[in-house]
Design a protein around this motif. Structure first.
Motif, PDB file in Angstrom:
ATOM      1  N   PRO A  78       0.833  -1.208   0.000  1.00 20.02           N
ATOM      2  CA  PRO A  78       0.000   0.000   0.000  1.00 20.02           C
ATOM      3  C   PRO A  78       0.869   1.259   0.000  1.00 20.02           C
ATOM      4  CG  PRO A  78      -0.782  -1.586   1.628  1.00 20.02           C
ATOM      5  CD  PRO A  78       0.549  -2.081   1.143  1.00 20.02           C
ATOM      6  N   GLU A  79       0.467   2.245  -0.783  1.00 19.07           N
ATOM      7  CA  GLU A  79       1.252   3.474  -0.909  1.00 19.07           C
ATOM      8  C   GLU A  79       1.538   4.109   0.446  1.00 19.07           C
ATOM      9  OE1 GLU A  79       2.444   5.406  -3.575  1.00 19.07           O
ATOM     10  OE2 GLU A  79       1.963   3.941  -5.129  1.00 19.07           O
ATOM     11  N   GLU A  80       0.568   4.067   1.355  1.00 18.78           N
ATOM     12  CA  GLU A  80       0.733   4.749   2.641  1.00 18.78           C
ATOM     13  C   GLU A  80       1.735   4.039   3.549  1.00 18.78           C
ATOM     14  OE1 GLU A  80      -2.962   2.084   2.977  1.00 18.78           O
ATOM     15  OE2 GLU A  80      -2.045   3.425   1.486  1.00 18.78           O
ATOM     16  N   THR A  81       2.144   2.829   3.201  1.00 21.85           N
ATOM     17  CA  THR A  81       3.099   2.080   4.038  1.00 21.85           C
ATOM     18  C   THR A  81       4.511   2.083   3.462  1.00 21.85           C
ATOM     19  OG1 THR A  81       2.771  -0.070   2.946  1.00 21.85           O
ATOM     20  CG2 THR A  81       1.201   0.539   4.701  1.00 21.85           C
ATOM     21  N   ARG A  95       8.620   6.440  -6.218  1.00 19.88           N
ATOM     22  CA  ARG A  95       7.258   6.703  -6.711  1.00 19.88           C
ATOM     23  C   ARG A  95       7.089   8.167  -7.106  1.00 19.88           C
ATOM     24  NH1 ARG A  95       4.432   5.515  -9.086  1.00 19.88           N
ATOM     25  NH2 ARG A  95       2.386   5.671  -8.122  1.00 19.88           N
ATOM     26  N   ARG A  96       7.659   9.078  -6.343  1.00 15.58           N
ATOM     27  CA  ARG A  96       7.575  10.500  -6.717  1.00 15.58           C
ATOM     28  C   ARG A  96       8.274  10.737  -8.044  1.00 15.58           C
ATOM     29  NH1 ARG A  96       8.360  11.525  -1.108  1.00 15.58           N
ATOM     30  NH2 ARG A  96      10.592  11.818  -1.447  1.00 15.58           N
ATOM     31  N   ARG A 118       0.233   2.346 -11.263  1.00 15.90           N
ATOM     32  CA  ARG A 118       1.514   1.782 -10.864  1.00 15.90           C
ATOM     33  C   ARG A 118       1.397   1.219  -9.455  1.00 15.90           C
ATOM     34  NH1 ARG A 118       5.725   1.127 -14.262  1.00 15.90           N
ATOM     35  NH2 ARG A 118       7.234   1.665 -12.668  1.00 15.90           N
ATOM     36  N   VAL A 119       2.215   0.214  -9.160  1.00 17.29           N
ATOM     37  CA  VAL A 119       2.262  -0.358  -7.821  1.00 17.29           C
ATOM     38  C   VAL A 119       3.704  -0.638  -7.432  1.00 17.29           C
ATOM     39  CG1 VAL A 119      -0.038  -1.393  -7.840  1.00 17.29           C
ATOM     40  CG2 VAL A 119       1.902  -2.699  -8.733  1.00 17.29           C
TER      41      VAL A 119
END
Length: 200
Positions: free
Chosen positions: A141-144, A153-154, A166-167
């Protein structure tokens, strides 16, 4: 098949692999990815000198290709081995080369005491996210995400890769990819085009 450290003098061959592998993205409406330039010599040399460039030589003599048939770029991120790029030439797809290259990276990471492989990829492209899930990767998960993966990711977002979902994914080291099912497309890893840094 032989997996070895990449060397100066073969960068042009690796760039040709990358261009050829990227063409399948045209079939799913992602021409911008297909047209993206491969890593330049300076970037490849940097990975090679840091021990993060791995090359596959296919020792099968089919007469249609000689020299490297696949390669991977890796670097340590957040205490794990991050796969920046992995590509297999289409003439060698569906032969388990991408899978065996991932297993090689897994063993190297485990030997270095690293707990996992990580990567970022397109979530829905069949030879990206679904392929890696079959090989034992799980979505994060993005938040983790830890700091290094957040930076990656940025960078992807800044370079427009988020036009398509994207993942981030992770697989614990010390295991092997599940066996390929009969008829399953192989080479998904080999046509990843997950490069995060701008091409030179």
């Amino acid at each position: 098949m032989k997996i070895r450290a990449g060397q100066d003098g073969e960068f042009a061959a690796l760039q040709e692999i990358e261009r050829a592998a990227g063409q399948c993205f045209r079939d799913v409406g992602m021409a911008a990815i297909a047209d993206d330039e491969p890593p330049g010599d300076r970037m490849l040399r940097g990975y090679a000198r840091a021990g993060g460039l791995w090359v596959v030589d296919d020792e099968e003599d089919t007469g249609d290709r000689t020299g490297p048939v696949a390669y991977a770029l890796t670097e340590p991120v957040d205490g794990c081995l991050h796969i920046e790029q992995i590509s297999v030439h289409p003439s060698r797809s569906r032969r388990g080369i991408g899978r065996r290259l991932l297993d090689h990276l897994d063993r190297r990471a485990a030997a270095d005491g690293l707990p996992a492989l990580t990567l970022t990829t397109f979530a829905d492209v069949p030879w990206n996210g679904p392929y890696y899930r079959r090989l034992g990767f799980r979505e994060l998960p993005e938040e983790t995400l830890p700091p290094g993966l957040r930076r990656i990711r940025r960078s992807e977002q800044e370079h427009g890769l988020d036009r398509w979902p994207r993942v981030c994914m992770r697989r614990e080291t010390g295991g092997r990819a599940p066996s390929r099912q009969r008829g399953e497309r192989e080479g998904g890893a080999g046509q990843e085009r997950a490069r995060l840094l701008p091409a030179e």
